[in-house]
Design a protein around this motif. Structure first.
Motif, mmCIF file in Angstrom:
data_model
loop_
_atom_site.group_PDB
_atom_site.id
_atom_site.type_symbol
_atom_site.label_atom_id
_atom_site.label_comp_id
_atom_site.label_asym_id
_atom_site.label_seq_id
_atom_site.Cartn_x
_atom_site.Cartn_y
_atom_site.Cartn_z
ATOM 1 N N ALA A 91 -23.154 -53.490 65.559
ATOM 2 C CA ALA A 91 -24.203 -53.409 66.691
ATOM 3 C C ALA A 91 -24.148 -54.302 67.699
ATOM 4 O O ALA A 91 -24.419 -54.227 68.847
ATOM 5 C CB ALA A 91 -25.727 -53.515 65.954
ATOM 6 N N SER A 92 -23.702 -55.679 67.142
ATOM 7 C CA SER A 92 -23.647 -56.549 68.337
ATOM 8 C C SER A 92 -22.582 -56.557 69.317
ATOM 9 O O SER A 92 -22.489 -56.733 70.641
ATOM 10 C CB SER A 92 -23.260 -58.110 67.702
ATOM 11 N N VAL A 93 -21.440 -55.660 69.015
ATOM 12 C CA VAL A 93 -20.231 -55.299 69.793
ATOM 13 C C VAL A 93 -20.699 -54.345 70.942
ATOM 14 O O VAL A 93 -20.354 -54.065 71.797
ATOM 15 C CB VAL A 93 -18.998 -54.912 68.926
ATOM 16 N N LEU A 94 -21.197 -53.086 70.355
ATOM 17 C CA LEU A 94 -21.501 -51.841 71.016
ATOM 18 C C LEU A 94 -22.842 -52.211 71.635
ATOM 19 O O LEU A 94 -22.783 -51.332 72.748
ATOM 20 C CB LEU A 94 -21.736 -50.740 70.048
ATOM 21 N N GLY A 95 -23.960 -52.632 71.332
ATOM 22 C CA GLY A 95 -25.013 -52.873 72.027
ATOM 23 C C GLY A 95 -26.092 -51.882 71.535
ATOM 24 O O GLY A 95 -25.585 -50.660 70.980
ATOM 25 N N GLN A 96 -27.195 -52.102 72.044
ATOM 26 C CA GLN A 96 -28.190 -51.135 71.631
ATOM 27 C C GLN A 96 -28.209 -49.840 72.233
ATOM 28 O O GLN A 96 -28.421 -48.744 71.938
ATOM 29 C CB GLN A 96 -29.631 -51.610 71.649
ATOM 30 N N GLY A 97 -28.023 -49.987 73.494
ATOM 31 C CA GLY A 97 -27.775 -48.958 74.601
ATOM 32 C C GLY A 97 -26.657 -47.566 73.927
ATOM 33 O O GLY A 97 -27.129 -46.554 73.712
ATOM 34 N N THR A 98 -25.445 -48.304 73.652
ATOM 35 C CA THR A 98 -24.369 -47.418 73.138
ATOM 36 C C THR A 98 -25.009 -46.850 71.709
ATOM 37 O O THR A 98 -24.963 -45.643 71.671
ATOM 38 C CB THR A 98 -23.010 -48.169 72.843
ATOM 39 N N LEU A 99 -25.587 -47.478 70.903
ATOM 40 C CA LEU A 99 -26.031 -47.121 69.546
ATOM 41 C C LEU A 99 -27.106 -46.143 69.779
ATOM 42 O O LEU A 99 -27.103 -44.996 68.908
ATOM 43 C CB LEU A 99 -26.437 -48.179 68.516
ATOM 44 N N SER A 100 -27.879 -46.455 70.566
ATOM 45 C CA SER A 100 -29.138 -45.318 71.056
ATOM 46 C C SER A 100 -28.641 -43.956 71.495
ATOM 47 O O SER A 100 -29.059 -43.052 71.053
ATOM 48 C CB SER A 100 -29.907 -45.970 71.903
ATOM 49 N N GLN A 101 -27.645 -44.004 72.177
ATOM 50 C CA GLN A 101 -26.957 -42.850 72.913
ATOM 51 C C GLN A 101 -26.361 -42.117 71.493
ATOM 52 O O GLN A 101 -26.151 -41.057 71.485
ATOM 53 C CB GLN A 101 -25.768 -43.143 73.894
ATOM 54 N N LEU A 102 -25.511 -42.826 70.852
ATOM 55 C CA LEU A 102 -24.895 -42.119 69.639
ATOM 56 C C LEU A 102 -25.808 -41.854 68.550
ATOM 57 O O LEU A 102 -25.621 -40.587 68.204
ATOM 58 C CB LEU A 102 -23.618 -43.231 69.074
ATOM 59 N N GLY A 103 -26.979 -42.407 68.551
ATOM 60 C CA GLY A 103 -27.995 -41.989 67.404
ATOM 61 C C GLY A 103 -28.607 -40.549 67.810
ATOM 62 O O GLY A 103 -28.948 -39.749 67.152
ATOM 63 N N VAL A 113 -26.639 -45.381 62.518
ATOM 64 C CA VAL A 113 -25.124 -45.322 63.118
ATOM 65 C C VAL A 113 -24.356 -46.115 62.940
ATOM 66 O O VAL A 113 -23.097 -46.005 62.702
ATOM 67 C CB VAL A 113 -25.463 -44.785 64.522
ATOM 68 N N ALA A 114 -24.760 -47.468 63.238
ATOM 69 C CA ALA A 114 -24.066 -48.673 63.058
ATOM 70 C C ALA A 114 -23.456 -48.586 61.887
ATOM 71 O O ALA A 114 -22.282 -49.044 61.345
ATOM 72 C CB ALA A 114 -24.701 -50.161 63.431
#
Length: 155
Positions: A91-103, A113-114
């Protein structure tokens, strides 16, 4: 039947032929785990593909280095043992924005997802870089990557 369905079918057939289960380990186990949520593999390929919004594998290498975890990703690319990564580290690598999008793509919370990616991504990167280095020009686009995974499973 689509290409993704063929890949998942090959994963499940390989697991049965080896006497294991789809969740037994290796690439087959990783994809077998993801077979329950096929959108997850497609989301991962969007991270690794040159046509994705995240800069492909080279973009991930840069993100991991910026987060102080470059050695972890390099272990997946290299020919040695893959170092683990936690969902929180990812999560620290990808960031919340990317994880939200993937989610939103896979129908899961960003933290889930992370966690799932922390199990899937190391094995996929390892399998997609069998020579122990990032190919010049990246891994190709998402559909190329799906084809490569299918070849691994058949071969």
């Amino acid at each position: 039947m689509g290409l993704f369905d063929s890949v998942v079918g090959a994963v499940l057939n390989n697991a049965g032929q080896t006497g294991g289960t789809a969740a037994g380990g290796g690439l087959g186990g990783l994809l077998g785990m993801a077979a329950q949520n096929p959108q997850l593999v497609q989301a991962v390929l969007s991270l690794l593909g040159n046509d994705g919004a995240h800069g492909g594998l080279a973009g991930l290498v840069e993100r991991f280095q910026q987060a102080g975890l470059g050695n972890v990703l390099q272990s997946w690319i290299g020919t040695g043992t893959n170092l683990p990564i936690s969902g929180e580290q990812l999560a620290s690598v990808l960031g919340q924005g990317t994880l939200s999008q993937l989610g939103s793509q896979v129908g899961a919370a960003p933290a889930d997802v992370a966690q799932q990616l922390s199990h899937l991504l190391p094995g996929l990167v390892d399998q997609l870089t069998p020579q122990g280095q990032v190919p010049q020009g990246g891994l190709g686009n998402s559909s190329d990557l799906m084809g490569v995974l299918g070849q691994f499973l058949r071969g």
